[in-house]
Write a protein that holds these residues in place. Structure first.
Motif, PDB file in Angstrom:
ATOM      1  N   CYS A 134      96.415  31.704 -45.824  1.00  0.00           N
ATOM      2  CA  CYS A 134      95.296  30.884 -45.351  1.00  0.00           C
ATOM      3  C   CYS A 134      94.048  31.199 -46.180  1.00  0.00           C
ATOM      4  O   CYS A 134      93.476  32.288 -46.057  1.00  0.00           O
ATOM      5  CB  CYS A 134      95.036  31.138 -43.873  1.00  0.00           C
ATOM      6  N   THR A 135      93.640  30.273 -46.995  1.00  0.00           N
ATOM      7  CA  THR A 135      92.490  30.479 -47.877  1.00  0.00           C
ATOM      8  C   THR A 135      91.181  30.483 -47.102  1.00  0.00           C
ATOM      9  O   THR A 135      90.283  31.288 -47.380  1.00  0.00           O
ATOM     10  CB  THR A 135      92.439  29.381 -48.956  1.00  0.00           C
ATOM     11  N   LEU A 136      91.055  29.581 -46.142  1.00  0.00           N
ATOM     12  CA  LEU A 136      89.834  29.438 -45.357  1.00  0.00           C
ATOM     13  C   LEU A 136      90.147  29.736 -43.893  1.00  0.00           C
ATOM     14  O   LEU A 136      90.903  28.998 -43.257  1.00  0.00           O
ATOM     15  CB  LEU A 136      89.281  28.018 -45.504  1.00  0.00           C
ATOM     16  N   CYS A 137      89.597  30.809 -43.362  1.00  0.00           N
ATOM     17  CA  CYS A 137      89.837  31.186 -41.967  1.00  0.00           C
ATOM     18  C   CYS A 137      88.657  30.755 -41.100  1.00  0.00           C
ATOM     19  O   CYS A 137      87.500  30.843 -41.520  1.00  0.00           O
ATOM     20  CB  CYS A 137      90.035  32.692 -41.842  1.00  0.00           C
ATOM     21  N   LYS A 138      88.965  30.321 -39.892  1.00  0.00           N
ATOM     22  CA  LYS A 138      87.926  29.875 -38.976  1.00  0.00           C
ATOM     23  C   LYS A 138      87.511  31.008 -38.041  1.00  0.00           C
ATOM     24  O   LYS A 138      88.346  31.562 -37.323  1.00  0.00           O
ATOM     25  CB  LYS A 138      88.406  28.680 -38.151  1.00  0.00           C
ATOM     26  N   VAL A 139      86.233  31.345 -38.054  1.00  0.00           N
ATOM     27  CA  VAL A 139      85.693  32.313 -37.104  1.00  0.00           C
ATOM     28  C   VAL A 139      85.421  31.560 -35.808  1.00  0.00           C
ATOM     29  O   VAL A 139      84.587  30.646 -35.764  1.00  0.00           O
ATOM     30  CB  VAL A 139      84.400  32.952 -37.644  1.00  0.00           C
ATOM     31  N   PHE A 140      86.149  31.932 -34.752  1.00  0.00           N
ATOM     32  CA  PHE A 140      86.057  31.180 -33.493  1.00  0.00           C
ATOM     33  C   PHE A 140      86.305  32.113 -32.316  1.00  0.00           C
ATOM     34  O   PHE A 140      87.220  32.941 -32.366  1.00  0.00           O
ATOM     35  CB  PHE A 140      87.093  30.040 -33.502  1.00  0.00           C
ATOM     36  N   PRO A 141      85.509  31.979 -31.256  1.00  0.00           N
ATOM     37  CA  PRO A 141      84.357  31.074 -31.079  1.00  0.00           C
ATOM     38  C   PRO A 141      83.080  31.652 -31.675  1.00  0.00           C
ATOM     39  O   PRO A 141      82.695  32.783 -31.383  1.00  0.00           O
ATOM     40  CB  PRO A 141      84.242  30.940 -29.556  1.00  0.00           C
ATOM     41  N   GLY A 142      82.425  30.870 -32.510  1.00  0.00           N
ATOM     42  CA  GLY A 142      81.257  31.341 -33.221  1.00  0.00           C
ATOM     43  C   GLY A 142      80.105  31.736 -32.326  1.00  0.00           C
ATOM     44  O   GLY A 142      79.386  32.700 -32.614  1.00  0.00           O
ATOM     45  N   ASP A 143      79.904  31.012 -31.228  1.00  0.00           N
ATOM     46  CA  ASP A 143      78.781  31.318 -30.352  1.00  0.00           C
ATOM     47  C   ASP A 143      78.974  32.637 -29.611  1.00  0.00           C
ATOM     48  O   ASP A 143      78.014  33.234 -29.125  1.00  0.00           O
ATOM     49  CB  ASP A 143      78.529  30.181 -29.368  1.00  0.00           C
ATOM     50  N   VAL A 144      80.210  33.109 -29.534  1.00  0.00           N
ATOM     51  CA  VAL A 144      80.491  34.405 -28.908  1.00  0.00           C
ATOM     52  C   VAL A 144      80.405  35.523 -29.943  1.00  0.00           C
ATOM     53  O   VAL A 144      79.827  36.580 -29.693  1.00  0.00           O
ATOM     54  CB  VAL A 144      81.883  34.403 -28.243  1.00  0.00           C
TER      55      VAL A 144
END
Length: 223
Positions: A134-144
């Motif tokens: 996975c080249t681009l990972c999603k930071v989630f949940p960002g508001d937390v």
């Protein structure tokens, strides 16, 4: 099948650094929103798999964007299993995004050279996702998790390309905080698409907000 290869998708992400995230059960509304974003400079859009018959709405949207938004990379989010990812790819999705990491999705997307951005909430999850291709990972949940989480990840893992989703707002204060922390791009949903504006069919508002957000982002990123 996908209209764009992975190189083209990542190139569009690199050039704009913002991915609007949106779902609507009405295909016409979905098309109008995507076109408004496109007119505002958006070149990557995530349609979320969140409602009944969402795949049917996506099929209409895919055909619409092929005609009206030829430079757009159109992907699908909220995907948590490989069969769903495969179905959307067959419907023409250019990339897949999920709230979590699923190794079966990673393997399937790698086999078809489709970008897969899984949701990750720890440094270990990011490392496992990167190892799975996975080249681009999603930071989630960002508001937390917040910008400090991103900054802490980038220190020991500076090669990481992170997209934050959740709590991102189209304001200079919010966007500058995320990009100064080291995110590669942002995913933006409800803050970009107020329900009252959608109900009023105020497409120009969406176009203007996208244009303004992209202008802010360009101040904190390099081409």
């Amino acid at each position: 099948m996908s209209r764009l290869d992975s190189f083209a998708v990542y190139d569009r992400i690199r050039s704009t650094r913002m991915i609007p995230v949106f779902y609507h059960a009405d295909p016409d509304t979905a098309c109008k929103v995507v076109k408004a974003c496109y007119d505002g400079g958006v070149r990557v859009f995530e349609f979320t798999n969140r409602g009944d018959f969402a795949d049917e709405v996506f099929s209409v949207l895919r055909r619409f964007t092929a005609r009206e938004c030829p430079d757009l990379a159109l992907g699908v989010g909220s995907v948590i299993d490989a069969p769903t990812a495969s179905s959307y790819i067959m419907h023409g999705a250019d990339f897949i995004v999920g709230p979590l990491f699923n190794n079966e999705i990673a393997a399937m997307c790698n086999r078809r050279c489709i970008p897969y951005s899984p949701g990750c909430g720890t440094v270990t999850e990011i490392g496992v996702a990167q190892q799975a291709g996975c080249t681009l990972c999603k930071v989630f949940p960002g508001d937390v998790l917040g910008p400090d989480f991103v900054k802490s990840i980038m220190a020991p893992m500076p090669w990481s390309k992170l997209m934050v989703t959740g709590g991102v707002e189209p304001t200079e204060a919010n966007l500058s905080a995320w990009f100064k922390a080291g995110v590669y791009c942002v995913g933006m949903g409800s803050k970009l698409f107020p329900k009252d504006r959608i109900n009023a069919c105020d497409w120009q508002y969406i176009t203007d907000r996208c244009r303004e957000a992209l202008a802010i982002i360009s101040k904190y990123t390099t081409p």
